[in-house]
Scaffold this active site. Structure first.
Site, mmCIF file in Angstrom:
data_model
loop_
_atom_site.group_PDB
_atom_site.id
_atom_site.type_symbol
_atom_site.label_atom_id
_atom_site.label_comp_id
_atom_site.label_asym_id
_atom_site.label_seq_id
_atom_site.Cartn_x
_atom_site.Cartn_y
_atom_site.Cartn_z
ATOM 1 N N HIS A 296 43.783 81.503 29.920
ATOM 2 C CA HIS A 296 42.747 82.540 29.897
ATOM 3 C C HIS A 296 41.354 81.937 29.838
ATOM 4 C CE1 HIS A 296 43.540 81.490 25.685
ATOM 5 N NE2 HIS A 296 42.266 81.818 25.463
ATOM 6 N N ARG B 281 41.835 72.701 26.380
ATOM 7 C CA ARG B 281 40.964 72.955 27.520
ATOM 8 C C ARG B 281 41.620 72.399 28.783
ATOM 9 N NH1 ARG B 281 36.547 70.482 25.431
ATOM 10 N NH2 ARG B 281 36.037 72.181 24.015
#
Length: 323
Positions: A179, A199
Site C-alpha cells: 500500500h 519500504r
C-alpha cells in the site's frame, strides 16, 4: 485513588519527507514543524510514548497510566491480553507528496524479527484533492514471480493497484498488503502498536541529507500477501445521529457517528477511543466536560461507565474499541 476521566494526550509531531502543513493548524506553536507528515495522538511506541495533556494526570505518560490503573483504564479483557502494552496507535497523516510503497509484517513475522506486534491498519479519508488515489495491492493476476521481475527491472509502478478516493472513504489494510498513500490526502489512521515498515519503492526520492531512503526488499518479500483483493474500500452505512459500524477487524472495531444531536453512552466497562475528523463535540461526565476538536483524539477509560456526547458543531467521530 481518584476516579479516571476522559483523557487527552499531547500530540506527537513527526517530520516526514512527504509531509505538508495542513496538520500544523491542529497543534500549538511550539509543536509546529515543516513537513509535518504525522500527528501521533495516542502512542505506546517506544521512544514516542504519549503524555497526558489534561486533568490531574497531566504530565504522566501512557505507560505509567496502564501500570497504575490497569483494567480500570483499558478494561479487563484488554489488560488480560496485552498487560502493560497499549495495543493501538492512533495517527493523523498529511501526504503532500506520495508515501513510499510499503508493506507491514504480520504478528508472527514481527514478533520473530522485531519483538513487535504486526501492523494491520485502517484509513479514514478526511480530505482528498481531485484525482487523489491510494496504492493498494497489485493489478489482477500479479503473482510473486511477476513482482520479482518488475522489482528487478525497476518497473514496479506498472503492476500496482490504484484506487481513487474521496472524503469519507474507509480502507482496511491487513498486514501483508502492499500500500501507499498518494499526494493530496489527509486521513486518520488506526493501527496496531507497531512502527515496523518495509519500504519496497520510494520513487528514487532523495532525503534532506541527499540520500536515497533505505529499501527492505527481502523482508518485504517474506511479508507480502499476493492474494487478490475483492473490495479495496469498505462500504458502510451513514445514518445521522447514531453510530454505524465502520471497519470490524481482529485488532480493532470502529464505528462512525455524524450528526448534531446529543447521544448518551452507558454501561461502558471497556476502553473507548474517539477520533474527531470534522466539527467538534463535548464529552460530558458526572465530573465535568472535555471538548474534542478536529484532529484530536480522546480516550475514555473503562472505569468511566457513562457519559454524553454533545456535538457542538456538526461532528464526525470515529469510535475505536479493542476486541
Amino acid at each position: 485513588m481518584n476516579k479516571l476521566y476522559p483523557i487527552k494526550f499531547k500530540p506527537i509531531t513527526q517530520y516526514r519527507i512527504w509531509g505538508g502543513n495542513k496538520l500544523n493548524q491542529a497543534v500549538s506553536d511550539d509543536l509546529k514543524i515543516e513537513n509535518l507528515g504525522e500527528i501521533w495522538s495516542i502512542s505506546g511506541v517506544e521512544g514516542n510514548i504519549s503524555e497526558v495533556e489534561n486533568g490531574f494526570l497531566k504530565g504522566q505518560n501512557l505507560n505509567e497510566l496502564i501500570s497504575t490503573y490497569q483494567e480500570k483504564l483499558v478494561g479487563k479483557k484488554v489488560w488480560e491480553k496485552f498487560g502493560n502494552e497499549f495495543p493501538l496507535l492512533i495517527k493523523f497523516i498529511d501526504a503532500a507528496q506520495p508515501l513510499s510503497v510499503q508493506v507491514h509484517p504480520n504478528d508472527e513475522q514481527a514478533k520473530r524479527l522485531h519483538n513487535s506486534f504486526g501492523k494491520s491498519e485502517m484509513w479514514y479519508i478526511m480530505d482528498a484533492e481531485k484525482d487523489a488515489e491510494l496504492i493498494i495491492g497489485f493489478q489482477d493476476g500479479v503473482e510473486k514471480l511477476d513482482y520479482e521481475k518488475h522489482l528487478k527491472s525497476e518497473t514496479l509502478e506498472e503492476i500496482l493497484g490504484r484506487v481513487s478516493v474521496t472524503k469519507g472513504d474507509a480502507v482496511y489494510i491487513p498486514a501483508g498488503r502492499v500500500h501507499a498513500i498518494g499526494a493530496g490526502i489527509v486521513l486518520a489512521e488506526i493501527q496496531q502498536t507497531s512502527d515496523v515498515t518495509y519500504r519496497i519503492y520510494d520513487y528514487n526520492r532523495i532525503d534532506k541529507d541527499g540520500n536515497k531512503r533505505e529499501l527492505h526488499t527481502d523482508l518485504a518479500l517474506e511479508a507480502i500477501d499476493f492474494s487478490p483483493i475483492e473490495n479495496v474500500k469498505t462500504k458502510y452505512n451513514s445514518t445521522e445521529n447514531q453510530f454505524e459500524t465502520l471497519i470490524d477487524s481482529p485488532f480493532f472495531k470502529t464505528q462512525i457517528f455524524t450528526g448534531d444531536q446529543e447521544i448518551s453512552m452507558t454501561e461502558n466497562n471497556e476502553m473507548r477511543i474517539y477520533i474527531c475528523t470534522e466539527g467538534s463535540a463535548k464529552f460530558q461526565t458526572q465530573n465535568g466536560g472535555t471538548k474534542l476538536k478536529m484532529y484530536e483524539t480522546l480516550l475514555i477509560p473503562a472505569e468511566v461507565d457513562s457519559y454524553k456526547i454533545i456535538p457542538e458543531r456538526n461532528a464526525t467521530l470515529i469510535e475505536v474499541r479493542v476486541p
